[in-house]
Design an enzyme around this catalytic site. Structure first.
Site, mmCIF file in Angstrom:
data_model
loop_
_atom_site.group_PDB
_atom_site.id
_atom_site.type_symbol
_atom_site.label_atom_id
_atom_site.label_comp_id
_atom_site.label_asym_id
_atom_site.label_seq_id
_atom_site.Cartn_x
_atom_site.Cartn_y
_atom_site.Cartn_z
ATOM 1 N N LYS A 224 -2.134 -1.800 0.085
ATOM 2 C CA LYS A 224 -3.282 -2.054 -0.790
ATOM 3 C C LYS A 224 -4.081 -3.287 -0.386
ATOM 4 C CE LYS A 224 -2.329 0.741 -4.782
ATOM 5 N NZ LYS A 224 -2.005 0.836 -6.215
ATOM 6 N N ARG A 259 6.262 3.659 -4.796
ATOM 7 C CA ARG A 259 5.369 4.708 -4.282
ATOM 8 C C ARG A 259 4.738 4.179 -2.993
ATOM 9 N NH1 ARG A 259 -0.081 6.076 -4.518
ATOM 10 N NH2 ARG A 259 -0.537 8.304 -4.752
#
Length: 280
Positions: A224, A259
């Site tokens: 991210k 995840r």
């Protein structure tokens, strides 16, 4: 006779589980277009399961900042061919579907999905909570604000950890009022969704406050932007070591599911962590 599959990972409660990301989209931030045919998705599912994924998470709508929403009809058309191919090839695998639309979730469950992973935490579609209550399936309830177009402008918090906890609890109460059982819920604090880099880091620094509530926690740090900010790394795929550092922190705090895109190294990380971390 084939035994029915459990809706929970076999490792649940013994170590942090690993959820593999399979984006069926042309425009996801890290791997858009790489797995958007049934053949490519099935190949990736096979690889991730072989690498040790406990759950596969299929997404047919990008939720990256600025992404265009395609609607339920297009999302279903992207999703179902790959979902049915993976379910047919791996009947005992656990499959989650990443969607905030109840019609997509309903079609996914009918096609064999086990979990629904809702980045909106039930905000975007009033039909979601009744569907989850009726299905009785695990439901990832994530904290977010706004949508892909607006979330980056919605980062005003009094105390980001307290505010996220309050929001998750309020959404859970709304879900419970409609019939969703507490033991169906998995909370996700929504790293990268309506949070600045600093706010994401504070959430990670104070993960124990989230874990202490007792609802299983899922964390999605993989590749991210906030990791890129810390590392000064613009290439999403080059953020694996930053992702690994976050995952190590999460495993130490007792997070239930990670995840990630890179299943093999993160599975090694959580397996080693479970061997050396103190028993909680």
């Amino acid at each position: 006779m084939t035994q029915p599959r459990s809706p929970w990972p076999a490792a649940w409660g013994t170590r942090t589980a690993v959820m593999g990301v399979i984006n069926l989209t042309p425009d996801s931030f890290s791997d858009g277009g790489r797995f958007n045919t049934p053949e490519l998705a099935l190949r990736q599912a096979s690889r991730q399961l072989s690498d040790g994924a406990d759950v596969l998470d299929l997404g047919a709508q990008s939720t990256r900042p600025g992404a265009e929403e395609v609607g339920a009809v297009e999302e279903i058309s992207r999703l179902l061919p790959s979902l049915t191919a993976i379910r047919s090839a791996y009947p005992q695998s656990l499959i989650s579907v990443d969607t905030f639309l109840a019609p997509v979730a309903e079609a996914a469950l009918e096609a064999g999905a086990d979990w629904i992973n809702d980045v909106s935490g039930g905000r975007r579609d009033p039909g979601m909570f009744p569907l989850i209550a009726a299905a009785g399936c695990p439901y990832v309830l994530m904290h977010s604000r706004g949508d892909s177009k607006t979330m980056d402008a919605m980062t005003d918090y009094h105390d980001v950890v307290s505010d996220v906890l309050q929001s998750l609890q309020e959404a859970s109460n709304r879900a419970a009022a409609i019939g969703v059982a507490r033991n169906q819920l998995i909370w996700d604090p929504g790293l990268g969704f309506a949070k600045t880099t600093t706010q994401n880091l504070v959430l990670l620094q104070e993960l124990e406050r989230l874990v202490a509530v007792g609802v299983p926690l899922l964390l999605g740090p993989s590749r991210k932007r906030f990791i890129g900010d810390v590392l000064n790394e613009k290439r999403a795929k080059a953020r694996i070591w930053g992702t690994a550092a976050v995952c190590c922190r999460a495993a130490a705090a007792g997070v239930g599911v990670l995840r990630v895109h890179d299943v093999a190294p993160i599975r090694q990380l959580v397996q080693m962590s479970s061997a050396i971390l103190p028993i909680r």
